[in-house]
Design a protein around this motif. Structure first.
Motif, PDB file in Angstrom:
ATOM      1  N   MET A   1      -6.816  -0.762  -3.032  1.00 20.20           N
ATOM      2  CA  MET A   1      -7.293  -0.707  -4.393  1.00 20.20           C
ATOM      3  C   MET A   1      -8.573  -1.521  -4.487  1.00 20.20           C
ATOM      4  SD  MET A   1      -4.051  -0.066  -6.754  1.00 20.20           S
ATOM      5  CE  MET A   1      -4.237  -1.434  -7.789  1.00 20.20           C
ATOM      6  N   ILE A   2      -9.212  -1.449  -5.602  1.00 15.22           N
ATOM      7  CA  ILE A   2     -10.483  -2.140  -5.790  1.00 15.22           C
ATOM      8  C   ILE A   2     -10.231  -3.398  -6.608  1.00 15.22           C
ATOM      9  CG2 ILE A   2     -12.784  -1.955  -6.772  1.00 15.22           C
ATOM     10  CD1 ILE A   2     -12.537   1.082  -6.371  1.00 15.22           C
ATOM     11  N   GLY A   3     -10.531  -4.555  -6.021  1.00 15.00           N
ATOM     12  CA  GLY A   3     -10.269  -5.833  -6.671  1.00 15.00           C
ATOM     13  C   GLY A   3     -10.983  -6.002  -7.998  1.00 15.00           C
ATOM     14  N   ALA A  50      -6.192   7.212  -9.845  1.00 13.55           N
ATOM     15  CA  ALA A  50      -6.810   8.263  -9.032  1.00 13.55           C
ATOM     16  C   ALA A  50      -7.323   7.697  -7.713  1.00 13.55           C
ATOM     17  CB  ALA A  50      -7.945   8.926  -9.815  1.00 13.55           C
ATOM     18  N   ILE A  51      -7.968   6.548  -7.769  1.00 17.58           N
ATOM     19  CA  ILE A  51      -8.479   5.920  -6.543  1.00 17.58           C
ATOM     20  C   ILE A  51      -7.330   5.558  -5.610  1.00 17.58           C
ATOM     21  CG2 ILE A  51      -9.634   3.861  -5.627  1.00 17.58           C
ATOM     22  CD1 ILE A  51     -11.419   3.965  -8.162  1.00 17.58           C
ATOM     23  N   ALA A  52      -6.287   4.976  -6.161  1.00 15.81           N
ATOM     24  CA  ALA A  52      -5.131   4.583  -5.352  1.00 15.81           C
ATOM     25  C   ALA A  52      -4.450   5.806  -4.742  1.00 15.81           C
ATOM     26  CB  ALA A  52      -4.146   3.782  -6.180  1.00 15.81           C
ATOM     27  N   ALA A  53      -4.288   6.866  -5.522  1.00 21.07           N
ATOM     28  CA  ALA A  53      -3.630   8.072  -5.021  1.00 21.07           C
ATOM     29  C   ALA A  53      -4.440   8.718  -3.903  1.00 21.07           C
ATOM     30  CB  ALA A  53      -3.414   9.062  -6.161  1.00 21.07           C
ATOM     31  N   VAL A  54      -5.743   8.759  -4.074  1.00 22.21           N
ATOM     32  CA  VAL A  54      -6.591   9.336  -3.022  1.00 22.21           C
ATOM     33  C   VAL A  54      -6.463   8.526  -1.741  1.00 22.21           C
ATOM     34  CG1 VAL A  54      -9.011   9.645  -2.341  1.00 22.21           C
ATOM     35  CG2 VAL A  54      -8.220  10.467  -4.565  1.00 22.21           C
ATOM     36  N   ARG A  55      -6.438   7.212  -1.869  1.00 24.57           N
ATOM     37  CA  ARG A  55      -6.308   6.375  -0.669  1.00 24.57           C
ATOM     38  C   ARG A  55      -4.932   6.522  -0.024  1.00 24.57           C
ATOM     39  NH1 ARG A  55      -9.536   0.760  -1.988  1.00 24.57           N
ATOM     40  NH2 ARG A  55     -11.593   1.722  -2.124  1.00 24.57           N
ATOM     41  N   ILE A  56      -3.878   6.596  -0.841  1.00 25.47           N
ATOM     42  CA  ILE A  56      -2.522   6.728  -0.292  1.00 25.47           C
ATOM     43  C   ILE A  56      -2.377   8.059   0.431  1.00 25.47           C
ATOM     44  CG2 ILE A  56      -0.098   7.095  -0.950  1.00 25.47           C
ATOM     45  CD1 ILE A  56      -0.780   4.216  -0.900  1.00 25.47           C
ATOM     46  N   GLY A  59      -4.283   8.597   3.861  1.00 33.13           N
ATOM     47  CA  GLY A  59      -3.889   8.013   5.130  1.00 33.13           C
ATOM     48  C   GLY A  59      -3.533   6.544   5.121  1.00 33.13           C
ATOM     49  N   VAL A  60      -3.775   5.833   4.034  1.00 32.14           N
ATOM     50  CA  VAL A  60      -3.399   4.419   3.986  1.00 32.14           C
ATOM     51  C   VAL A  60      -1.874   4.341   3.955  1.00 32.14           C
ATOM     52  CG1 VAL A  60      -3.469   2.309   2.605  1.00 32.14           C
ATOM     53  CG2 VAL A  60      -5.503   3.729   2.795  1.00 32.14           C
ATOM     54  N   THR A  61      -1.318   3.533   4.835  1.00 33.62           N
ATOM     55  CA  THR A  61       0.135   3.377   4.856  1.00 33.62           C
ATOM     56  C   THR A  61       0.513   2.010   4.296  1.00 33.62           C
ATOM     57  OG1 THR A  61       0.022   2.568   7.123  1.00 33.62           O
ATOM     58  CG2 THR A  61       0.449   4.908   6.823  1.00 33.62           C
ATOM     59  N   LEU A  62       1.513   2.037   3.462  1.00 32.70           N
ATOM     60  CA  LEU A  62       2.035   0.817   2.858  1.00 32.70           C
ATOM     61  C   LEU A  62       3.495   0.666   3.267  1.00 32.70           C
ATOM     62  CD1 LEU A  62       0.624   1.172  -0.772  1.00 32.70           C
ATOM     63  CD2 LEU A  62      -0.296  -0.206   1.083  1.00 32.70           C
ATOM     64  N   PRO A  63       3.991  -0.569   3.337  1.00 29.18           N
ATOM     65  CA  PRO A  63       5.396  -0.747   3.688  1.00 29.18           C
ATOM     66  C   PRO A  63       6.343  -0.130   2.657  1.00 29.18           C
ATOM     67  CG  PRO A  63       4.260  -2.875   3.532  1.00 29.18           C
ATOM     68  CD  PRO A  63       3.284  -1.821   3.185  1.00 29.18           C
ATOM     69  N   GLU A  64       5.930  -0.093   1.404  1.00 27.27           N
ATOM     70  CA  GLU A  64       6.767   0.454   0.336  1.00 27.27           C
ATOM     71  C   GLU A  64       5.961   1.478  -0.468  1.00 27.27           C
ATOM     72  OE1 GLU A  64       9.002  -2.430  -1.944  1.00 27.27           O
ATOM     73  OE2 GLU A  64       8.515  -3.942  -0.430  1.00 27.27           O
ATOM     74  N   THR A  65       5.635   2.590   0.146  1.00 29.71           N
ATOM     75  CA  THR A  65       4.811   3.608  -0.501  1.00 29.71           C
ATOM     76  C   THR A  65       5.485   4.189  -1.729  1.00 29.71           C
ATOM     77  OG1 THR A  65       3.818   4.155   1.625  1.00 29.71           O
ATOM     78  CG2 THR A  65       3.538   5.745  -0.131  1.00 29.71           C
ATOM     79  N   ARG A 111       1.764  -6.052 -10.011  1.00 29.49           N
ATOM     80  CA  ARG A 111       2.706  -5.707  -8.937  1.00 29.49           C
ATOM     81  C   ARG A 111       2.086  -4.671  -7.989  1.00 29.49           C
ATOM     82  NH1 ARG A 111       5.757  -6.721  -5.170  1.00 29.49           N
ATOM     83  NH2 ARG A 111       7.652  -5.530  -4.899  1.00 29.49           N
ATOM     84  N   LEU A 112       1.322  -3.730  -8.510  1.00 33.20           N
ATOM     85  CA  LEU A 112       0.621  -2.762  -7.664  1.00 33.20           C
ATOM     86  C   LEU A 112      -0.287  -3.474  -6.668  1.00 33.20           C
ATOM     87  CD1 LEU A 112      -0.480   0.060 -10.139  1.00 33.20           C
ATOM     88  CD2 LEU A 112       0.887   0.356  -8.069  1.00 33.20           C
ATOM     89  N   GLN A 113      -1.026  -4.446  -7.158  1.00 31.70           N
ATOM     90  CA  GLN A 113      -1.925  -5.180  -6.265  1.00 31.70           C
ATOM     91  C   GLN A 113      -1.154  -5.936  -5.202  1.00 31.70           C
ATOM     92  OE1 GLN A 113      -5.230  -4.793  -6.311  1.00 31.70           O
ATOM     93  NE2 GLN A 113      -5.288  -5.970  -4.416  1.00 31.70           N
ATOM     94  N   GLY A 114      -0.013  -6.510  -5.577  1.00 30.97           N
ATOM     95  CA  GLY A 114       0.815  -7.212  -4.586  1.00 30.97           C
ATOM     96  C   GLY A 114       1.330  -6.261  -3.514  1.00 30.97           C
ATOM     97  N   LEU A 115       1.761  -5.079  -3.920  1.00 33.87           N
ATOM     98  CA  LEU A 115       2.226  -4.091  -2.937  1.00 33.87           C
ATOM     99  C   LEU A 115       1.092  -3.608  -2.054  1.00 33.87           C
ATOM    100  CD1 LEU A 115       4.589  -2.028  -5.251  1.00 33.87           C
ATOM    101  CD2 LEU A 115       5.286  -3.417  -3.279  1.00 33.87           C
TER     102      LEU A 115
END
Length: 120
Positions: A1-3, A50-56, A59-65, A111-115
């Motif tokens: 995400m964008i800080g 929208a930015i987060a969804a495009v990144r997810i 190809g960006v992988t998160l431990p708790e997608t 919480r989104l930023q923490g994830l």
């Protein structure tokens, strides 16, 4: 995400919460300016989502997608629902409903930023 976008969203949500509390303290029901303020904040949330969804999905992988995506949907849905509830029967407490919706959305964004940081 964008800080920087996260900070702008959190400041806008805090301002909306303060606005809702002030409207309640002044004994005024939500008006057209309340809807406009919610619209501006919602636009920011949609850009962030929208930015987060495009990144997810790019190809960006998160431990708790799954948890991240649920928070993403919640962050976009809470304010319109709270605003609809606040304006359905306009009373002085409508501003407080918007304020609580803004605070709940701010918690979801935080919480989104923490994830996101956990996966980075």
């Amino acid at each position: 995400m964008i800080g920087a976008l996260e900070i702008v969203v959190l400041v806008a949500l805090a301002a909306l919460a303060v606005y809702g509390v002030v409207m309640t303290a002044l004994n005024r029901p939500p008006d057209v300016w309340t809807k406009r303020a919610v619209g501006v904040v919602e636009a920011l949330l949609l850009v962030q989502a929208a930015i987060a969804a495009v990144r997810i999905f790019g190809g960006v992988t998160l431990p708790e997608t799954t948890t991240f995506l649920i928070y993403l949907v919640v962050s976009v849905c809470v304010l319109p629902i709270a605003t609809q509830f606040a304006t359905a029967e306009p009373t002085r407490w409508g501003g407080m409903v918007v304020a609580v919706g803004a605070i709940a959305t701010a918690v979801a964004v935080w919480r989104l930023q923490g994830l996101w940081d956990a996966g980075a």
